[in-house]
Design a protein around this motif. Sequence first.
Motif, PDB file in Angstrom:
ATOM      1  N   GLY A  80      19.791  55.891  60.772  1.00 53.93           N
ATOM      2  CA  GLY A  80      19.505  56.854  59.988  1.00 53.93           C
ATOM      3  C   GLY A  80      17.843  57.506  59.851  1.00 53.93           C
ATOM      4  N   LYS A  81      17.573  58.513  58.917  1.00 55.46           N
ATOM      5  CA  LYS A  81      16.211  58.655  58.896  1.00 55.46           C
ATOM      6  C   LYS A  81      15.647  58.649  57.194  1.00 55.46           C
ATOM      7  CE  LYS A  81      16.392  62.290  62.571  1.00 55.46           C
ATOM      8  NZ  LYS A  81      16.370  63.828  62.788  1.00 55.46           N
ATOM      9  N   PRO A  82      14.345  58.603  57.019  1.00 55.54           N
ATOM     10  CA  PRO A  82      13.818  58.456  55.803  1.00 55.54           C
ATOM     11  C   PRO A  82      14.663  59.540  54.800  1.00 55.54           C
ATOM     12  CG  PRO A  82      11.871  58.231  57.355  1.00 55.54           C
ATOM     13  CD  PRO A  82      13.385  58.490  58.270  1.00 55.54           C
ATOM     14  N   GLY A  83      15.157  58.673  53.744  1.00 50.97           N
ATOM     15  CA  GLY A  83      15.787  59.584  52.756  1.00 50.97           C
ATOM     16  C   GLY A  83      17.210  59.596  52.846  1.00 50.97           C
ATOM     17  N   PHE A  84      17.675  59.228  54.000  1.00 56.55           N
ATOM     18  CA  PHE A  84      19.123  59.149  54.369  1.00 56.55           C
ATOM     19  C   PHE A  84      19.449  58.015  55.353  1.00 56.55           C
ATOM     20  CE2 PHE A  84      23.144  62.077  53.951  1.00 56.55           C
ATOM     21  CZ  PHE A  84      23.932  61.035  53.938  1.00 56.55           C
ATOM     22  N   ARG A  85      19.173  56.811  54.917  1.00 55.23           N
ATOM     23  CA  ARG A  85      19.223  55.672  56.093  1.00 55.23           C
ATOM     24  C   ARG A  85      19.765  54.316  55.430  1.00 55.23           C
ATOM     25  NH1 ARG A  85      12.880  54.658  56.397  1.00 55.23           N
ATOM     26  NH2 ARG A  85      12.471  54.637  54.158  1.00 55.23           N
ATOM     27  N   TYR A  86      19.927  53.221  56.424  1.00 53.34           N
ATOM     28  CA  TYR A  86      20.401  52.053  55.676  1.00 53.34           C
ATOM     29  C   TYR A  86      19.975  51.090  56.998  1.00 53.34           C
ATOM     30  CZ  TYR A  86      24.575  52.070  58.851  1.00 53.34           C
ATOM     31  OH  TYR A  86      25.557  52.406  59.590  1.00 53.34           O
ATOM     32  N   ARG A  87      19.812  49.843  56.348  1.00 54.22           N
ATOM     33  CA  ARG A  87      19.522  48.617  57.061  1.00 54.22           C
ATOM     34  C   ARG A  87      20.890  47.855  57.021  1.00 54.22           C
ATOM     35  NH1 ARG A  87      13.635  48.099  54.997  1.00 54.22           N
ATOM     36  NH2 ARG A  87      12.525  49.008  56.643  1.00 54.22           N
ATOM     37  N   THR A  88      21.224  47.464  58.050  1.00 52.19           N
ATOM     38  CA  THR A  88      22.433  46.646  58.364  1.00 52.19           C
ATOM     39  C   THR A  88      22.716  45.264  57.432  1.00 52.19           C
ATOM     40  OG1 THR A  88      22.046  45.726  60.212  1.00 52.19           O
ATOM     41  CG2 THR A  88      23.239  47.907  60.215  1.00 52.19           C
ATOM     42  N   ASP A  89      21.394  44.578  57.040  1.00 53.67           N
ATOM     43  CA  ASP A  89      21.472  43.492  56.358  1.00 53.67           C
ATOM     44  C   ASP A  89      20.030  43.356  56.139  1.00 53.67           C
ATOM     45  OD1 ASP A  89      22.398  41.049  55.473  1.00 53.67           O
ATOM     46  OD2 ASP A  89      23.041  40.188  57.418  1.00 53.67           O
ATOM     47  N   PHE A  90      19.873  42.148  55.263  1.00 53.52           N
ATOM     48  CA  PHE A  90      18.568  41.697  54.908  1.00 53.52           C
ATOM     49  C   PHE A  90      18.220  40.228  54.923  1.00 53.52           C
ATOM     50  CE2 PHE A  90      21.152  41.959  51.244  1.00 53.52           C
ATOM     51  CZ  PHE A  90      20.586  40.896  50.452  1.00 53.52           C
ATOM     52  N   ASN A  91      17.151  39.498  54.825  1.00 53.73           N
ATOM     53  CA  ASN A  91      16.977  38.269  54.787  1.00 53.73           C
ATOM     54  C   ASN A  91      16.955  37.651  53.461  1.00 53.73           C
ATOM     55  OD1 ASN A  91      16.116  37.890  57.481  1.00 53.73           O
ATOM     56  ND2 ASN A  91      14.369  38.804  57.209  1.00 53.73           N
ATOM     57  N   ARG A  92      18.189  36.618  53.206  1.00 54.38           N
ATOM     58  CA  ARG A  92      18.344  35.962  51.860  1.00 54.38           C
ATOM     59  C   ARG A  92      17.705  34.957  51.748  1.00 54.38           C
ATOM     60  NH1 ARG A  92      22.532  38.877  53.881  1.00 54.38           N
ATOM     61  NH2 ARG A  92      23.530  40.295  52.533  1.00 54.38           N
ATOM     62  N   SER A  93      17.129  34.298  50.507  1.00 58.63           N
ATOM     63  CA  SER A  93      16.978  33.067  50.336  1.00 58.63           C
ATOM     64  C   SER A  93      17.972  31.804  50.476  1.00 58.63           C
ATOM     65  CB  SER A  93      16.175  32.860  48.719  1.00 58.63           C
ATOM     66  OG  SER A  93      15.186  33.637  48.701  1.00 58.63           O
ATOM     67  N   LYS A  94      17.755  30.813  50.769  1.00 57.25           N
ATOM     68  CA  LYS A  94      18.427  29.693  51.058  1.00 57.25           C
ATOM     69  C   LYS A  94      19.363  29.430  49.739  1.00 57.25           C
ATOM     70  CE  LYS A  94      15.844  27.024  54.332  1.00 57.25           C
ATOM     71  NZ  LYS A  94      15.117  25.799  54.881  1.00 57.25           N
ATOM     72  N   PRO A  95      20.610  29.126  50.288  1.00 58.12           N
ATOM     73  CA  PRO A  95      21.648  29.007  48.810  1.00 58.12           C
ATOM     74  C   PRO A  95      21.294  27.953  47.905  1.00 58.12           C
ATOM     75  CG  PRO A  95      22.927  29.105  51.183  1.00 58.12           C
ATOM     76  CD  PRO A  95      21.407  29.114  51.338  1.00 58.12           C
TER      77      PRO A  95
END
Length: 251
Positions: free
Chosen positions: A7-22
């Motif tokens: 998408g474009k700024p304002g109407f977009r998404y990232r499919t995932d993100f980096n999570r801290s270790k469990p």
Amino acid sequence: MGIEEIGKPGFRYRTDFNRSKPDLIEAFKGLMDHTGCLTGNVGDCLGRAAAMNSRIKGLSQGMKLVGPALTVKVPPIDNLMIHKALTLVKPGDVMVIDGGGDHSWALLGFLMVSTALKLGLAGMIVDGCIRDAAEIRTSGFPIFAAGLNPNGPLKEGPGEINFSIQCGGQIVHSGDIIVADDDGVVVVPQAHVTPGADVAEDIKAFVKTRLAAHEYPREVEFVTELPMTATGKIMRRELKQLEMQRQAKKT
């Protein structure tokens, strides 16, 4: 497969993100069970400036929540991107929604909560209103929101997922650790939690020292050496200030 940005700024998404270790998340959960009310202690270790505005409250007394933030930004009257975010969550995530703090419409209700429960979402933080309060309370799903309103939202967009947002006056990045209880909601920046840092022990030490500091007028031996984690640095500075104040009272 890497994280994609669509998408474009304002109407977009990232499919995932980096999570801290469990194990780091579990350490915070263990502290929540150990102390019963964790936000005050964590917030004090973060300079007493990490809590969201008090308008963000648990729907029911006793609700507790710990987990990595999946961030969502939506207009005050629309929840299209919240629906999309539900397709991206992983068990244990906390959905943090920036709805601008508006109280004129609800951004979600029990239908979305029931889906969140099935997906294993740990809970939600909503800077905006929700509805179907009785059903959500019965479900036991932890949700913290700015208020209640029966007006339903539209589903047209725009919005953003997994980008930085502001919620309850705090900047929240995807992956930040959310800690919430009866006192409110605290944001622990992921950048402050370094691999290998024993955050749980730092907070326990802080609580012990804080309690000792309130045993006046008895003599108190203050800890002066602490691990040089971000929490330890804050602790050392605060303890030095307390020691100086104690010495000043003697003179």
